[in-house]
Design a protein around this motif. Structure first.
Motif, PDB file in Angstrom:
ATOM      1  N   LEU A 116      53.591 -22.282  34.228  1.00 41.32           N
ATOM      2  CA  LEU A 116      53.234 -20.929  34.660  1.00 41.32           C
ATOM      3  C   LEU A 116      52.172 -20.328  33.741  1.00 41.32           C
ATOM      4  N   GLU A 117      52.263 -20.630  32.465  1.00 38.84           N
ATOM      5  CA  GLU A 117      51.258 -20.162  31.510  1.00 38.84           C
ATOM      6  C   GLU A 117      49.865 -20.670  31.899  1.00 38.84           C
ATOM      7  N   LEU A 118      49.788 -21.945  32.288  1.00 40.25           N
ATOM      8  CA  LEU A 118      48.502 -22.513  32.713  1.00 40.25           C
ATOM      9  C   LEU A 118      48.022 -21.870  34.002  1.00 40.25           C
ATOM     10  N   LEU A 119      48.943 -21.674  34.940  1.00 41.29           N
ATOM     11  CA  LEU A 119      48.562 -21.063  36.206  1.00 41.29           C
ATOM     12  C   LEU A 119      48.054 -19.641  36.013  1.00 41.29           C
ATOM     13  N   MET A 120      48.739 -18.863  35.172  1.00 41.01           N
ATOM     14  CA  MET A 120      48.315 -17.492  34.943  1.00 41.01           C
ATOM     15  C   MET A 120      46.965 -17.441  34.241  1.00 41.01           C
ATOM     16  N   LYS A 121      46.709 -18.411  33.374  1.00 38.59           N
ATOM     17  CA  LYS A 121      45.400 -18.491  32.718  1.00 38.59           C
ATOM     18  C   LYS A 121      44.303 -18.734  33.762  1.00 38.59           C
ATOM     19  N   GLU A 122      44.572 -19.668  34.698  1.00 41.55           N
ATOM     20  CA  GLU A 122      43.596 -19.942  35.753  1.00 41.55           C
ATOM     21  C   GLU A 122      43.393 -18.706  36.633  1.00 41.55           C
ATOM     22  N   ASN A 123      44.482 -18.023  36.922  1.00 39.78           N
ATOM     23  CA  ASN A 123      44.390 -16.842  37.770  1.00 39.78           C
ATOM     24  C   ASN A 123      43.570 -15.752  37.081  1.00 39.78           C
ATOM     25  N   HIS A 124      43.800 -15.572  35.785  1.00 40.84           N
ATOM     26  CA  HIS A 124      43.050 -14.565  35.029  1.00 40.84           C
ATOM     27  C   HIS A 124      41.556 -14.904  35.031  1.00 40.84           C
ATOM     28  N   GLU A 125      41.253 -16.183  34.829  1.00 37.45           N
ATOM     29  CA  GLU A 125      39.846 -16.588  34.774  1.00 37.45           C
ATOM     30  C   GLU A 125      39.176 -16.493  36.135  1.00 37.45           C
ATOM     31  N   SER A 126      39.966 -16.528  37.206  1.00 31.31           N
ATOM     32  CA  SER A 126      39.378 -16.414  38.540  1.00 31.31           C
ATOM     33  C   SER A 126      38.928 -14.981  38.835  1.00 31.31           C
ATOM     34  N   GLY A 127      39.480 -14.024  38.053  1.00 29.69           N
ATOM     35  CA  GLY A 127      39.103 -12.637  38.229  1.00 29.69           C
ATOM     36  C   GLY A 127      39.724 -11.974  39.444  1.00 29.69           C
ATOM     37  N   ARG A 128      40.714 -12.629  40.057  1.00 29.99           N
ATOM     38  CA  ARG A 128      41.332 -12.070  41.250  1.00 29.99           C
ATOM     39  C   ARG A 128      42.614 -11.321  40.893  1.00 29.99           C
ATOM     40  N   ASN A 129      42.919 -10.291  41.655  1.00 31.87           N
ATOM     41  CA  ASN A 129      44.168  -9.561  41.451  1.00 31.87           C
ATOM     42  C   ASN A 129      44.977  -9.448  42.733  1.00 31.87           C
ATOM     43  N   ASP A 130      44.571 -10.207  43.774  1.00 31.45           N
ATOM     44  CA  ASP A 130      45.251 -10.133  45.068  1.00 31.45           C
ATOM     45  C   ASP A 130      46.005 -11.420  45.402  1.00 31.45           C
ATOM     46  N   LEU A 131      46.014 -12.377  44.493  1.00 24.52           N
ATOM     47  CA  LEU A 131      46.634 -13.671  44.767  1.00 24.52           C
ATOM     48  C   LEU A 131      48.146 -13.577  44.603  1.00 24.52           C
ATOM     49  N   LYS A 132      48.892 -14.029  45.613  1.00 24.57           N
ATOM     50  CA  LYS A 132      50.346 -14.065  45.538  1.00 24.57           C
ATOM     51  C   LYS A 132      50.801 -15.439  45.033  1.00 24.57           C
ATOM     52  N   ILE A 133      51.883 -15.441  44.257  1.00 27.55           N
ATOM     53  CA  ILE A 133      52.407 -16.680  43.690  1.00 27.55           C
ATOM     54  C   ILE A 133      53.846 -16.856  44.144  1.00 27.55           C
ATOM     55  N   MET A 134      54.135 -18.023  44.714  1.00 23.67           N
ATOM     56  CA  MET A 134      55.477 -18.356  45.174  1.00 23.67           C
ATOM     57  C   MET A 134      56.069 -19.437  44.276  1.00 23.67           C
ATOM     58  N   LEU A 135      57.349 -19.305  43.954  1.00 19.19           N
ATOM     59  CA  LEU A 135      58.061 -20.322  43.195  1.00 19.19           C
ATOM     60  C   LEU A 135      58.850 -21.202  44.161  1.00 19.19           C
ATOM     61  N   ILE A 136      58.706 -22.515  44.022  1.00 21.97           N
ATOM     62  CA  ILE A 136      59.491 -23.458  44.822  1.00 21.97           C
ATOM     63  C   ILE A 136      60.473 -24.161  43.902  1.00 21.97           C
ATOM     64  N   GLY A 137      61.764 -24.092  44.243  1.00 26.76           N
ATOM     65  CA  GLY A 137      62.797 -24.697  43.415  1.00 26.76           C
ATOM     66  C   GLY A 137      63.330 -25.975  44.013  1.00 26.76           C
ATOM     67  N   GLU A 138      63.878 -26.826  43.169  1.00 22.56           N
ATOM     68  CA  GLU A 138      64.471 -28.081  43.625  1.00 22.56           C
ATOM     69  C   GLU A 138      65.951 -27.865  43.923  1.00 22.56           C
ATOM     70  N   SER A 139      66.396 -28.346  45.091  1.00 21.71           N
ATOM     71  CA  SER A 139      67.796 -28.154  45.479  1.00 21.71           C
ATOM     72  C   SER A 139      68.411 -29.440  46.020  1.00 21.71           C
ATOM     73  N   SER A 140      67.855 -30.570  45.653  1.00 22.32           N
ATOM     74  CA  SER A 140      68.409 -31.855  46.069  1.00 22.32           C
ATOM     75  C   SER A 140      68.968 -32.584  44.855  1.00 22.32           C
ATOM     76  N   ALA A 141      69.529 -33.764  45.105  1.00 27.16           N
ATOM     77  CA  ALA A 141      70.102 -34.560  44.016  1.00 27.16           C
ATOM     78  C   ALA A 141      69.091 -35.512  43.403  1.00 27.16           C
ATOM     79  N   ASN A 142      67.848 -35.469  43.851  1.00 25.07           N
ATOM     80  CA  ASN A 142      66.837 -36.351  43.271  1.00 25.07           C
ATOM     81  C   ASN A 142      66.757 -36.123  41.771  1.00 25.07           C
ATOM     82  N   GLY A 143      66.983 -37.168  40.998  1.00 24.48           N
ATOM     83  CA  GLY A 143      66.948 -37.045  39.547  1.00 24.48           C
ATOM     84  C   GLY A 143      68.274 -36.687  38.930  1.00 24.48           C
ATOM     85  N   LEU A 144      69.299 -36.407  39.752  1.00 28.44           N
ATOM     86  CA  LEU A 144      70.580 -35.945  39.219  1.00 28.44           C
ATOM     87  C   LEU A 144      71.753 -36.852  39.578  1.00 28.44           C
ATOM     88  N   LEU A 145      71.470 -37.976  40.179  1.00 25.60           N
ATOM     89  CA  LEU A 145      72.504 -38.965  40.484  1.00 25.60           C
ATOM     90  C   LEU A 145      72.859 -39.752  39.225  1.00 25.60           C
TER      91      LEU A 145
END
Length: 225
Positions: A116-145
């Motif tokens: 998120l730190e990297l993404l916010m840095k890119e967003n700041h450098e883009s000079g935009r203030n209208d960009l929406k950011i969505m978080l996608i979470g993992e909800s499967s067992a991939n990696g947890l078996l």
């Protein structure tokens, strides 16, 4: 269509791609987008070799103190420390579960905050203030078996224990989302797919629809706003 204006970001070597199959390699946020969907799954960290040294890289190049414990460690070190990447009988005692949870907490905080730190840095450098950011979470067992030391899925999976790990990961994502509501103004998304078998790679995939506690947790929070 609005879907063509969503970019799904991956932060290694600053490559991103969108749902129209456009690939961007210069590390900038492309013009014309109105929503960026952001994720960094645990299964990606544990199994995608491209990310094998990512937490170490974050520890040396970012500002996130949560990554310091991963300095000079690659994903093999992390997998060896987790009780569900072992040869031989399953380990299910409370002490091992507590250690697993602590490690996964630290891995989540490192990769998500740093990305998120990297993404916010890119967003700041883009000079935009209208960009929406969505978080996608993992909800499967991939990696947890239960896996052997080489990452192969073991027979006879402990369903309740696997489901608990899934629920813990979903809870980490919810806490992170709530703590950063001012940033994730595009909302939170989980892919709630059913259990499936990918015959192309002969892999059983346990989705959220096969984990009642995970579904209940997600729907309860959705209905409560």
């Amino acid at each position: 269509m609005w879907w063509s204006k969503i970019s799904f970001w991956t932060f290694y070597e600053t490559i991103s791609y969108d749902t129209s199959n456009n690939i961007i390699t210069d590390g900038k946020i492309p013009n014309g987008l109105n929503l960026i969907a952001f994720d960094f799954y645990l299964s990606t960290l544990l199994f995608d070799h491209m990310y094998a040294e990512m937490l170490d890289w974050f520890s040396r190049n970012g500002k996130n103190k949560a990554c310091k414990c991963f300095e000079e460690k690659d994903i093999k070190n992390i997998r060896r420390a987790l009780s569900f990447f072992k040869d031989g009988p399953m380990t299910d005692d409370m002490e091992s579960q507590k250690l697993d949870c602590d490690i996964l907490d630290m891995a989540f905080n490192c990769r998500m905050r740093s990305s998120l730190e990297l993404l916010m840095k890119e967003n700041h450098e883009s000079g935009r203030n209208d960009l929406k950011i969505m978080l996608i979470g993992e909800s499967s067992a991939n990696g947890l078996l239960e896996f052997d030391s080489r990452g192969n899925i073991e027979p006879g999976q402990p369903q309740l224990l696997v489901e608990k790990r899934m629920l813990d990961e979903v809870k980490r994502t919810f806490r992170y989302y709530i703590d950063n509501l001012d940033i994730f103004n595009g909302g939170l998304m989980f892919f709630l797919y059913p259990d499936a078998h990918d015959y192309s790679i002969n892999l059983f995939i346990k989705g959220a629809q096969g984990a009642p506690s995970v579904l209940n947790y997600i729907y309860t929070r959705k209905n409560n706003g």
